[in-house]
Each structure stands twice: as C-alpha cells, then as structure tokens.
Write a protein that holds these residues in place. Structure first.
Motif, short mmCIF file in Angstrom:
data_model
loop_
_atom_site.label_atom_id
_atom_site.label_comp_id
_atom_site.label_asym_id
_atom_site.label_seq_id
_atom_site.Cartn_x
_atom_site.Cartn_y
_atom_site.Cartn_z
N ILE A 181 -22.11 26.95 -33.28
CA ILE A 181 -21.85 28.18 -34.07
C ILE A 181 -20.56 27.55 -34.75
O ILE A 181 -20.77 27.46 -36.38
N SER A 182 -19.76 26.93 -34.35
CA SER A 182 -18.58 26.69 -35.64
C SER A 182 -18.99 25.46 -36.04
O SER A 182 -19.23 25.19 -37.28
N GLU A 213 -15.83 28.01 -40.41
CA GLU A 213 -15.81 29.80 -40.10
C GLU A 213 -16.97 30.63 -39.70
O GLU A 213 -17.48 31.33 -39.60
N PHE A 214 -16.10 31.54 -38.65
CA PHE A 214 -16.65 32.06 -37.55
C PHE A 214 -15.19 32.80 -36.49
O PHE A 214 -14.01 32.06 -36.91
N GLU A 215 -15.72 34.11 -36.66
CA GLU A 215 -14.74 34.51 -34.97
C GLU A 215 -15.48 35.34 -34.73
O GLU A 215 -16.66 36.19 -34.53
N ALA A 216 -15.28 35.69 -33.73
CA ALA A 216 -15.50 36.17 -32.17
C ALA A 216 -15.18 37.66 -32.40
O ALA A 216 -14.52 37.81 -32.82
N THR A 217 -16.62 38.70 -32.18
CA THR A 217 -16.29 40.07 -32.05
C THR A 217 -16.25 40.33 -30.71
O THR A 217 -14.99 41.60 -30.83
N PHE A 218 -16.64 39.90 -29.88
CA PHE A 218 -16.88 40.89 -28.61
C PHE A 218 -17.48 39.97 -27.30
O PHE A 218 -17.76 38.78 -28.13
N ARG A 219 -17.29 40.69 -26.44
CA ARG A 219 -17.74 40.06 -25.78
C ARG A 219 -17.57 41.02 -24.58
O ARG A 219 -16.86 41.77 -23.91
N SER A 220 -18.81 40.44 -23.37
CA SER A 220 -18.89 41.73 -22.32
C SER A 220 -18.35 41.46 -20.91
O SER A 220 -17.28 40.13 -21.03
N ASP A 221 -17.80 42.36 -20.37
CA ASP A 221 -16.47 41.93 -18.89
C ASP A 221 -16.81 40.63 -18.53
O ASP A 221 -16.07 40.07 -17.65
N ASN A 222 -18.15 40.43 -18.41
CA ASN A 222 -19.00 39.62 -17.20
C ASN A 222 -19.10 38.47 -17.51
O ASN A 222 -19.88 36.97 -17.58
N ARG A 228 -21.65 36.99 -19.95
CA ARG A 228 -22.74 37.45 -20.61
C ARG A 228 -23.22 37.21 -21.58
O ARG A 228 -23.89 36.80 -22.20
N LEU A 229 -22.57 38.62 -22.54
CA LEU A 229 -23.31 38.77 -24.15
C LEU A 229 -22.18 38.83 -24.57
O LEU A 229 -20.77 38.75 -24.20
N PHE A 230 -22.57 38.07 -25.44
CA PHE A 230 -21.37 38.11 -26.25
C PHE A 230 -21.49 38.04 -28.28
O PHE A 230 -22.36 38.00 -28.50
N GLY A 231 -20.50 38.08 -29.05
CA GLY A 231 -21.72 38.04 -30.77
C GLY A 231 -20.12 37.26 -30.96
O GLY A 231 -18.82 37.57 -30.85
N PHE A 232 -20.09 36.57 -32.46
CA PHE A 232 -19.25 36.32 -33.63
C PHE A 232 -20.36 36.33 -34.89
O PHE A 232 -21.14 36.18 -35.35
N PHE A 233 -19.12 36.98 -35.72
CA PHE A 233 -19.42 36.60 -36.93
C PHE A 233 -18.89 34.97 -37.55
O PHE A 233 -18.90 34.75 -36.83
N MET A 234 -20.57 35.05 -38.57
CA MET A 234 -19.73 33.56 -38.62
C MET A 234 -20.54 33.58 -40.29
O MET A 234 -21.23 34.27 -40.72
#
Length: 107
Positions: free
Chosen positions: A34-35, A41-50, A52-58
């Motif tokens: 992603i980098s 030019e990216f930023e983490a948006t969220f991550r699940s507690d475990n 396994r699920l995560f997102g980035f703005f880029m």
C-alpha cells in the motif's frame, strides 16, 4: 497508468483461518505494498480487534482494479483473502476516526 491521482478506501480481510502468526508475518507486507502503490500517501482507517480486517485511505494514480490485482499478487495475501477498493469522491463526511478523518480532510 492514469496520471490523475485518486483517493481510495482499501479494505482487506484475511481469511478466517488467519491467526496471530500470519497477521504478524503478512500484514506488514500488505502495508508495504500500500505504501508503494500510494507513494507513501496513506493512513490506516480501522482495524478489527482480531486484526484480520483492516482498512486504509490512500492516494494513487492507479485504477481500483489494478490496486486490487496487486493486492491479490502480494506475497502477504492468500487466494481466499478478500479485498475491496472504493474511490472516495468529493462528497464525504464522518465523525470520529480522528487520524484517518484528519488525513482524508487534508488529502
């Protein structure tokens, strides 16, 4: 490659069998990709507690299909992982997610 830079929300869900060892080993490879695709030019948006699920703005000049394809080819992903690449248009709004929200407002 289209020279117009677009903003995307990239969501990755590792398969249901992904444990902490796989997350520790493979997520850094996905973040490196992603980098690279966003020219850092990216930023983490969220991550699940475990984890396994995560997102980035880029930001990237690449098409959403190209980004998804590169995620599929990444050595940190497996065939049964899931990917969603969504272009973020001019109209958006939110509350919370302080770092990601600030990044999105300034990019």
């Amino acid at each position: 490659m289209n020279s117009e830079t677009k903003t995307y929300l990239v969501i990755v869900e590792l398969n249901q069998h992904a444990g902490t060892a796989r997350i520790s080993r493979d997520v850094p490879q996905i973040i490196d990709l992603i980098s690279e695709l966003s020219r850092n030019e990216f930023e983490a948006t969220f991550r699940s507690d475990n984890g396994r699920l995560f997102g980035f703005f880029m930001k990237s000049p690449r098409a959403a299909a190209v980004i998804r394809s590169r995620l599929e080819q990444c050595t940190g992903t497996l065939r049964d992982d899931s990917f969603l690449v969504i272009e973020v248009g001019e109209e958006f709004n939110g509350l919370g997610f302080t770092r990601a929200w600030t990044w999105l407002q300034h990019h």
